[in-house]
Design an enzyme around this catalytic site. Structure first.
Site, PDB file in Angstrom:
ATOM      1  CB  ALA A   8       8.663 -10.606  -2.796  1.00  0.00           C
ATOM      2  N   GLY A   9       5.638 -12.684  -2.565  1.00  0.00           N
ATOM      3  CA  GLY A   9       4.188 -12.619  -2.791  1.00  0.00           C
ATOM      4  C   GLY A   9       3.464 -12.322  -1.495  1.00  0.00           C
ATOM      5  NE  ARG A  88      -2.873 -25.593   3.431  1.00  0.00           N
ATOM      6  CZ  ARG A  88      -3.915 -25.737   4.237  1.00  0.00           C
ATOM      7  NH1 ARG A  88      -4.518 -26.905   4.337  1.00  0.00           N
ATOM      8  NH2 ARG A  88      -4.362 -24.724   4.961  1.00  0.00           N
ATOM      9  CB  SER A 119       6.471 -23.703  -0.801  1.00  0.00           C
ATOM     10  OG  SER A 119       7.284 -22.559  -0.862  1.00  0.00           O
ATOM     11  CG  HIS A 175      -0.181 -27.134   6.528  1.00  0.00           C
ATOM     12  ND1 HIS A 175      -1.022 -26.445   7.374  1.00  0.00           N
ATOM     13  CD2 HIS A 175       0.132 -26.264   5.526  1.00  0.00           C
ATOM     14  CE1 HIS A 175      -1.193 -25.218   6.914  1.00  0.00           C
ATOM     15  NE2 HIS A 175      -0.511 -25.086   5.783  1.00  0.00           N
TER      16      HIS A 175
HETATM   17  N1  APR Z   1      12.067 -18.165  -6.963  1.00  0.00           N
HETATM   18  C1  APR Z   1      11.663 -17.098  -6.247  1.00  0.00           C
HETATM   19  N2  APR Z   1      10.375 -16.697  -6.201  1.00  0.00           N
HETATM   20  C2  APR Z   1       9.475 -17.399  -6.888  1.00  0.00           C
HETATM   21  C3  APR Z   1       9.839 -18.543  -7.662  1.00  0.00           C
HETATM   22  C4  APR Z   1      11.208 -18.908  -7.669  1.00  0.00           C
HETATM   23  N3  APR Z   1      11.667 -19.960  -8.366  1.00  0.00           N
HETATM   24  N4  APR Z   1       8.726 -19.035  -8.242  1.00  0.00           N
HETATM   25  C5  APR Z   1       7.703 -18.259  -7.841  1.00  0.00           C
HETATM   26  N5  APR Z   1       8.158 -17.266  -7.034  1.00  0.00           N
HETATM   27  C6  APR Z   1       7.398 -16.189  -6.391  1.00  0.00           C
HETATM   28  C7  APR Z   1       6.324 -15.590  -7.287  1.00  0.00           C
HETATM   29  O1  APR Z   1       6.871 -14.687  -8.232  1.00  0.00           O
HETATM   30  C8  APR Z   1       5.427 -14.896  -6.260  1.00  0.00           C
HETATM   31  O2  APR Z   1       5.794 -13.534  -6.053  1.00  0.00           O
HETATM   32  O3  APR Z   1       6.683 -16.675  -5.268  1.00  0.00           O
HETATM   33  C9  APR Z   1       5.691 -15.706  -4.960  1.00  0.00           C
HETATM   34  C10 APR Z   1       4.444 -16.425  -4.464  1.00  0.00           C
HETATM   35  O4  APR Z   1       3.553 -15.461  -4.043  1.00  0.00           O
HETATM   36  P1  APR Z   1       1.968 -15.584  -4.191  1.00  0.00           P
HETATM   37  O5  APR Z   1       1.625 -15.995  -5.587  1.00  0.00           O
HETATM   38  O6  APR Z   1       1.367 -14.340  -3.636  1.00  0.00           O
HETATM   39  O7  APR Z   1       1.638 -16.826  -3.244  1.00  0.00           O
HETATM   40  P2  APR Z   1       1.483 -16.811  -1.643  1.00  0.00           P
HETATM   41  O8  APR Z   1       0.065 -16.619  -1.290  1.00  0.00           O
HETATM   42  O9  APR Z   1       2.509 -15.950  -1.057  1.00  0.00           O
HETATM   43  O10 APR Z   1       1.805 -18.333  -1.309  1.00  0.00           O
HETATM   44  C11 APR Z   1       3.108 -18.854  -1.474  1.00  0.00           C
HETATM   45  O11 APR Z   1       2.996 -20.298   0.417  1.00  0.00           O
HETATM   46  O12 APR Z   1       1.233 -20.716   1.854  1.00  0.00           O
HETATM   47  C12 APR Z   1       1.933 -21.159   0.739  1.00  0.00           C
HETATM   48  O13 APR Z   1       0.263 -22.355  -0.552  1.00  0.00           O
HETATM   49  C13 APR Z   1       1.061 -21.219  -0.499  1.00  0.00           C
HETATM   50  O14 APR Z   1       2.617 -22.471  -1.817  1.00  0.00           O
HETATM   51  C14 APR Z   1       2.097 -21.195  -1.583  1.00  0.00           C
HETATM   52  C15 APR Z   1       3.185 -20.285  -0.982  1.00  0.00           C
END
Ligand code: APR
Length: 311
Positions: A8-9, A88, A119, A175
């Protein structure tokens, strides 16, 4: 239709927001490992829906996969994003473990779902998801080409000083900043090759800008982008749940297409209710085919790192 978004990031929450705002699905489950994140963001989006008129329901979950049960589509965005100066590919060590455990949980509760992998490094995470999930191969789609093609379209429209709606541009291959291949030769302005309107040098610059499109934003923002990645992920979900049969460049397993095997790479595919339904396998010219082979080699090297990790 029920969609789950894992993570939920920035990217995950934006994907959920677009899915709800445009009422692409009836129900969105937002799951994160961090307590409070999905609850807070879902509540915020629910409150926004009273203003937008969206009827989409939200379910928030802190790592409780039972709430994701029987999802039609699951978008996986969990993991770390890159920081300025990072590629990446440097994310593989952390994200591979996260993606593996998430895919295992997702499949347990939604064995009939179609998975959209976001991801990074996305080509390798998609390859890993195929190995871990044990699903029919059409049901796992890596999202990268939709985003890269959108960026390509924007840079082309700026170069031609025209509406992006009149541009058709496709990016294939990996990508990654050095692995993606913006197909300038095949890009058109309302069906006419763009090379009729701008010079080869300008097109070279457009391709270069496209390839570092993500890195440019990471430098500006201090983390990787989310609006276009979220919108691109939602467009893939939309093509699935509305059975649109849209052609969207996506990362899928190749079985001889474009001369490759045992790899997931970005190629144009038809997306509908069965996931990716058909690969559009067309003839590249020698230069493009050469770039595609080099891209495959780089992604294959990255995939080989998986066996060195204790997953
Ligand atoms: N299970 C569920 N959520 C998780 C887990 C897990 N095991 N590990 C991490 N997270 C959550 C984090 O708590 C965070 O809220 O994944 C979210 C990632 O959000 P951001 O840090 O905001 O990253 P974001 O910019 O959304 O990118 C996420 O997508 O585009 C790709 O390169 C980017 O790999 C990255 C992914």
């Amino acid at each position: 239709m029920k969609a789950t978004v894992i993570g939920a990031g920035n990217v995950g929450a934006t994907t959920a927001d677009v899915l709800a705002y445009r009422q692409i699905v009836d129900e969105v489950v937002l799951l994160d490992i961090k307590e409070g994140v999905s609850e807070g963001k879902s509540l915020d989006m629910l409150q926004a829906s009273t203003l937008s008129g969206s009827q989409t329901r939200f379910i928030a979950s802190t790592n409780d996969y039972s709430l994701t049960a029987n999802s039609d589509v699951v978008v996986i965005t969990s993991g770390v994003p890159r920081k300025p100066g990072m590629t990446r590919e440097e994310l593989i060590g952390v994200n591979a473990g996260i993606v593996k455990s998430v895919v295992e949980q997702v499949v347990k509760y939604s064995p009939n779902a179609i998975l959209v992998i976001v991801s990074n490094p996305m080509d390798t995470m998609t390859y890993l998801a195929h190995k871990v999930a044990g699903l029919p191969q059409n049901r796992i789609i890596g999202m990268g080409g939709a985003l890269d093609s959108a960026r390509f379209t924007i840079y082309l429209s700026k170069a031609l000083n025209c509406s992006p709606a009149d541009i058709q541009g496709v990016v294939i291959g990996g990508h990654g900043d050095t692995t993606m291949i913006p197909l300038t030769r095949l890009a058109t302005y309302k069906g006419v090759p763009v090379s009729q309107f701008v010079s080869a040098d300008v097109l070279k610059q457009v391709a270069a800008d496209t390839m570092v499109g993500g890195a440019t934003l990471t430098k500006l923002l201090g983390t990787s982008a989310w609006y276009a990645p979220g919108a691109a992920s939602a467009s893939v979900v939309e093509a699935i749940v509305r059975d649109q049969k849209r052609v969207i460049t996506s990362c899928v397993p190749l079985n001889g297409e474009y001369g490759q095997n045992d790899i997931c790479l970005g190629v144009p595919v038809v997306i509908g209710k069965n996931g990716w339904e058909k690969i559009i396998d067309f003839k590249l010219n020698t230069e493009e085919q050469d770039l595609f082979s080099k891209s495959a080699e780089a992604v294959r090297n990255m995939n080989s790192v998986l066996s060195t990790l204790s997953l």
